[in-house]
Design an enzyme around this catalytic site. Structure first.
Site, mmCIF file in Angstrom:
data_model
loop_
_atom_site.group_PDB
_atom_site.id
_atom_site.type_symbol
_atom_site.label_atom_id
_atom_site.label_comp_id
_atom_site.label_asym_id
_atom_site.label_seq_id
_atom_site.Cartn_x
_atom_site.Cartn_y
_atom_site.Cartn_z
ATOM 1 N N ASN A 9 0.802 -1.216 0.000
ATOM 2 C CA ASN A 9 0.000 0.000 0.000
ATOM 3 C C ASN A 9 0.839 1.272 0.000
ATOM 4 O O ASN A 9 0.399 2.308 -0.506
ATOM 5 C CB ASN A 9 -0.929 0.010 1.223
ATOM 6 C CG ASN A 9 -2.040 -1.006 1.114
ATOM 7 O OD1 ASN A 9 -2.899 -0.905 0.253
ATOM 8 N ND2 ASN A 9 -2.015 -2.010 1.975
ATOM 9 N N VAL A 13 8.313 -2.922 -3.392
ATOM 10 C CA VAL A 13 9.668 -3.342 -3.037
ATOM 11 C C VAL A 13 10.099 -4.437 -4.001
ATOM 12 O O VAL A 13 9.394 -5.429 -4.183
ATOM 13 C CB VAL A 13 9.748 -3.836 -1.587
ATOM 14 C CG1 VAL A 13 11.211 -4.083 -1.203
ATOM 15 C CG2 VAL A 13 9.117 -2.830 -0.637
ATOM 16 N N ASP A 112 0.547 -10.940 0.595
ATOM 17 C CA ASP A 112 1.770 -10.616 1.328
ATOM 18 C C ASP A 112 1.885 -11.439 2.601
ATOM 19 O O ASP A 112 2.972 -11.932 2.947
ATOM 20 C CB ASP A 112 1.824 -9.114 1.634
ATOM 21 C CG ASP A 112 0.586 -8.605 2.357
ATOM 22 O OD1 ASP A 112 -0.455 -9.299 2.371
ATOM 23 O OD2 ASP A 112 0.655 -7.477 2.907
ATOM 24 N N ILE A 113 0.762 -11.615 3.308
ATOM 25 C CA ILE A 113 0.780 -12.436 4.522
ATOM 26 C C ILE A 113 1.100 -13.883 4.173
ATOM 27 O O ILE A 113 1.884 -14.555 4.853
ATOM 28 C CB ILE A 113 -0.568 -12.337 5.256
ATOM 29 C CG1 ILE A 113 -0.771 -10.920 5.796
ATOM 30 C CG2 ILE A 113 -0.654 -13.362 6.387
ATOM 31 C CD1 ILE A 113 -2.111 -10.700 6.475
#
Length: 259
Positions: A9, A13, A112-113
């Site tokens: 958010n 990266v 992502d988690i």
């Protein structure tokens, strides 16, 4: 080389991983995800980052993307196709992760988690609690068998800090950092100490509650995320700070789906 891209958010990266299934990160770069970049701009960013690390687009074997920002995906994916001639692998339905997700709605678990948990379980074993300090702060539990079964989502420290100075007329914006003292004598230090210690206390209490409700389970706590390094070494509740955890998880996921 495998290029791993984490679209969050706040930042995008990018990690350059040595070897298709390896997890040695030979270069990390960040782009703000707030701006509406075109596919050409993303392509230029990527090729320049490669050159800065001593590589060229010809060195890229494949690309894997983990995204929680759907509106960025079209332009970014198009840049990979246009500049590298590759259709990137995107973590989502149909991609094998090696993790068993047992929550009420498995599809709601952020990519992502999922990647963080894959990295933590494969690198450090289970049971493990993954604490990701980003725009939001998340805590996710993985049991000894690689089952993702519980989690907590709360405000990130920078997000909370922005609300503090954004909603008060006389409080300035301050750097998020470990203060030298809690005995503040000016507004800046008072704010930094308040933000740091109340957030750290909340982190420790959250981990303690996980242990309590899991019957005293001896899980390993792995911290990651850009803001995780602020708390590194300042609490016994965090066992390891691994800034490349999500890239390690993406490398493991890629290896399971290697094309």
């Amino acid at each position: 080389m495998l290029v791993a891209v984490d679209i969050g958010n706040t930042n995008i990266v990018i990690g350059f991983l040595d070897g298709k299934s390896g997890n040695t990160n030979v270069g990390t770069y960040r782009i703000t995800s707030k701006a509406n970049h075109t596919s050409d701009e993303y392509g230029l960013f990527l090729t320049e980052f490669l050159h800065m690390s001593g590589f060229t687009p010809d060195d890229v074997d494949d690309v894997i993307i983990c995204s929680v920002v759907p509106k960025v995906m079209h332009s970014f994916r198009s840049s990979i196709i246009k500049f590298f001639g590759l259709d990137p692998m995107v973590i989502g339905p149909g991609v094998k992760t090696g993790m068993n997700v047992r929550v009420d709605d498995p599809k709601s678990l952020g990519a992502d988690i999922l990647a963080d948990c894959a990295g933590a379980y494969n690198e450090y074993g289970g049971p493990v609690l993954v604490a990701d300090f980003g725009t939001a702060t998340t805590f996710t539990h993985v049991d000894a068998n690689g089952v993702i079964d519980a989690g907590v989502i709360t405000t990130g420290i920078r997000t909370g800090a922005a609300a503090l100075w954004g909603d008060t007329a006389q409080l300035p914006e301050v750097e998020i950092t470990r203060p030298t003292t809690i005995l503040g004598t000016n507004t800046k230090v008072c704010m930094q100490a308040g933000l740091y210690y109340t957030f750290l206390g909340g982190v420790e209490r959250t981990i303690e509650q996980f242990r309590k409700e899991l019957g005293g389970e001896d899980f390993t706590v792995i911290a990651t995320g850009g803001l995780g390094r602020v708390f590194e070494g300042d609490t016994d509740e965090i066992d390891v700070y691994d800034p490349d955890l999500i890239f390690k998880g993406m490398a493991h996921i890629y290896a399971r789906n290697m094309r």
